[in-house]
Scaffold this active site. Structure first.
Site, PDB file in Angstrom:
ATOM      1  N   GLU A  52      -1.756   7.243 -20.167  1.00  0.00           N
ATOM      2  CA  GLU A  52      -1.436   8.639 -20.447  1.00  0.00           C
ATOM      3  C   GLU A  52       0.040   8.746 -20.804  1.00  0.00           C
ATOM      4  OE1 GLU A  52      -2.793  10.650 -16.765  1.00  0.00           O
ATOM      5  OE2 GLU A  52      -3.954   8.837 -16.513  1.00  0.00           O
TER       6      GLU A  52
ATOM      7  N   HIS B 269      -6.363  11.979 -21.786  1.00  0.00           N
ATOM      8  CA  HIS B 269      -6.837  11.254 -20.600  1.00  0.00           C
ATOM      9  C   HIS B 269      -8.066  10.384 -20.928  1.00  0.00           C
ATOM     10  CE1 HIS B 269      -7.392  10.438 -16.384  1.00  0.00           C
ATOM     11  NE2 HIS B 269      -6.403  11.244 -16.036  1.00  0.00           N
TER      12      HIS B 269
ATOM     13  N   HIS C 170      -3.071  17.862 -13.158  1.00  0.00           N
ATOM     14  CA  HIS C 170      -3.641  17.994 -14.505  1.00  0.00           C
ATOM     15  C   HIS C 170      -3.938  19.449 -14.909  1.00  0.00           C
ATOM     16  CE1 HIS C 170      -3.682  13.752 -14.784  1.00  0.00           C
ATOM     17  NE2 HIS C 170      -4.834  13.499 -14.214  1.00  0.00           N
TER      18      HIS C 170
HETATM   19  C1  GLA Z   1      -4.452  10.462 -13.284  1.00  0.00           C
HETATM   20  C2  GLA Z   1      -3.915  10.456 -11.911  1.00  0.00           C
HETATM   21  C3  GLA Z   1      -4.908   9.818 -11.019  1.00  0.00           C
HETATM   22  C4  GLA Z   1      -6.223  10.544 -11.079  1.00  0.00           C
HETATM   23  C5  GLA Z   1      -6.733  10.536 -12.478  1.00  0.00           C
HETATM   24  C6  GLA Z   1      -7.989  11.352 -12.604  1.00  0.00           C
HETATM   25  O1  GLA Z   1      -4.350   9.255 -13.881  1.00  0.00           O
HETATM   26  O2  GLA Z   1      -2.657   9.841 -11.809  1.00  0.00           O
HETATM   27  O3  GLA Z   1      -4.412   9.792  -9.726  1.00  0.00           O
HETATM   28  O4  GLA Z   1      -6.036  11.870 -10.683  1.00  0.00           O
HETATM   29  O5  GLA Z   1      -5.749  11.047 -13.346  1.00  0.00           O
HETATM   30  O6  GLA Z   1      -8.959  10.993 -11.687  1.00  0.00           O
END
Ligand code: GLA
Length: 376
Positions: free
Chosen positions: A341, A204, A130
């Protein structure tokens, strides 16, 4: 008849647009809070005629709340979040934020572009996640209220310097938020860079259509228009292939209760600790298309997701463990919300068969995603 009325009341700005169909949405700006470094953060509140209210802050371009009616007209906030800026500053879970430059994981933080090797910040075991240690979710964005297509719109701009978190090129990302009278939250992205780079941002938000803090999401009914998903290794890095969802717990082609198979003895669910995978939308061509729908039977709330993106990371909140204390002191427990997402596939730059996330100077990165709420 198209009246644009702008009131300036001290620090509060109200922007209202009235169209010929009597539709109207309003947007208010007000002070939200102060970061540890003294930066002042503003809050933007959208309201329409059909009971929808959305709050956004210019820290992390975070969607703080989405209030929508259920089938009896009862309004609830359907996203996880915090009561103040302090919560967002400490948040480890990316609640409501725009993540980037590249959402999800990049294997070992390494990629090659135009024969040059790059090493990104490592923040998730041995991988980059991220956008790195201080991604777009922890940045102050420059806000501007504009009118777009007759609607009051919030434009948030972030300038990411060459080398930030290891990424090449000076990048400008604009994210615009607006709501419609059909209870849609509309998110558009525009990115440009002065050097070749990679860009794959997403929002997110953590949804619970029964209302944030109100139980887990196992009874939600999910539909994803995808015949394939991208299987992952133990580090949640895609293996590079597409796997058919047929006959597996990944099959959401027709509506399925999330809890039905989440605990199946399935290798992909074991490594994901539940659902934490990318689905490959059918017939992707870059135009805005229906991709996902999510229904919560008790409230009757329905959320449909339309996007220009080729995939969606469906994450079933497997890392939530009750330690995030959210709105009204609620502790957000295991699987108490889920994320959808919309983006290009994780680790695309290391998988040549995936659609490209490269952005070159002179080109524009564009994405549009709509979260549309109704009830039945
Ligand atoms: C995304 C990732 C997860 C986790 C979340 C945040 O969805 O795929 O594995 O990192 O973000 O906690």
């Amino acid at each position: 008849m198209n009246n644009l009325i702008k009131f300036i009341l001290g620090s509060i700005i109200i922007l209202t647009t009235t169209g010929c169909n009597d539709s109207s949405a309003s947007l208010i700006e007000q002070e939200y809070g102060v970061l540890n470094d003294g930066s002042k953060i503003k809050e933007y509140i959208f309201k329409n005629n059909n009971g929808m209210k959305v709050k956004i802050i210019n820290y992390g371009a975070i969607v703080v709340s989405i209030e929508v009616p259920d089938k009896n007209g009862v309004i609830d906030d359907v996203v996880l979040g915090y009561d103040s800026i302090k919560g967002y500053e400490k948040d480890p879970s990316y609640f409501g934020a725009i993540v980037g430059r590249v959402g999800n994981r990049i294997a070992k933080g390494k990629f090659t572009l135009d024969e040059k090797d790059y090493s990104l910040a490592i923040n998730n075991n041995e991988n980059h996640l991220h956008g790195g240690i201080k991604g777009f979710n922890k940045k102050v964005w420059t806000p501007e209220i504009i009118t777009y297509d007759g609607n009051p719109t919030l434009k948030l701009t972030y300038f990411s310097q060459d080398g930030e978190e290891g990424y090449p090129g000076n990048l400008i990302l604009e994210v615009t938020y607006s709501i419609s009278n059909d209870n849609e939250l509309i998110i558009s992205y525009l990115g440009t860079s002065d050097e070749a780079t990679i860009l794959n941002p997403t929002n997110h938000s953590y949804f619970n259509l029964a209302g944030e803090g109100n139980g887990d999401i196992l009874d939600h009914i999910l539909t994803i228009n995808a015949d394939f998903f991208t299987p992952v290794d133990e580090g949640l890095i895609p293996l590079g292939n597409h796997k058919s969802v047929l006959g597996t717990p990944m099959d959401f082609l027709s509506p399925k209760r999330i809890g039905d198979r989440i605990n199946d003895n399935n290798q992909q669910l074991k490594v994901g600790l539940g659902y934490d995978h990318n689905w490959v939308f059918n017939d992707w061509d870059g135009s805005l298309k229906y991709g996902v729908s999510l229904y919560e039977p008790k409230s009757g709330r329905l959320m449909e997701v339309l996007t220009t993106e080729p995939g969606v990371q469906f994450y079933s909140g497997n890392f939530l463990d009750g330690t995030n204390i959210g709105k009204n002191e609620k502790s957000y427990k295991y699987r108490s919300a889920l994320c959808l997402e919309t983006d290009h596939f994780p680790d695309s730059q290391n998988n040549p068969s995936f659609p490209s996330v490269v952005l070159r100077p002179g080109d524009e990165y564009k994405q549009k995603t709509i979260y549309k709420f109704s009830s039945k």
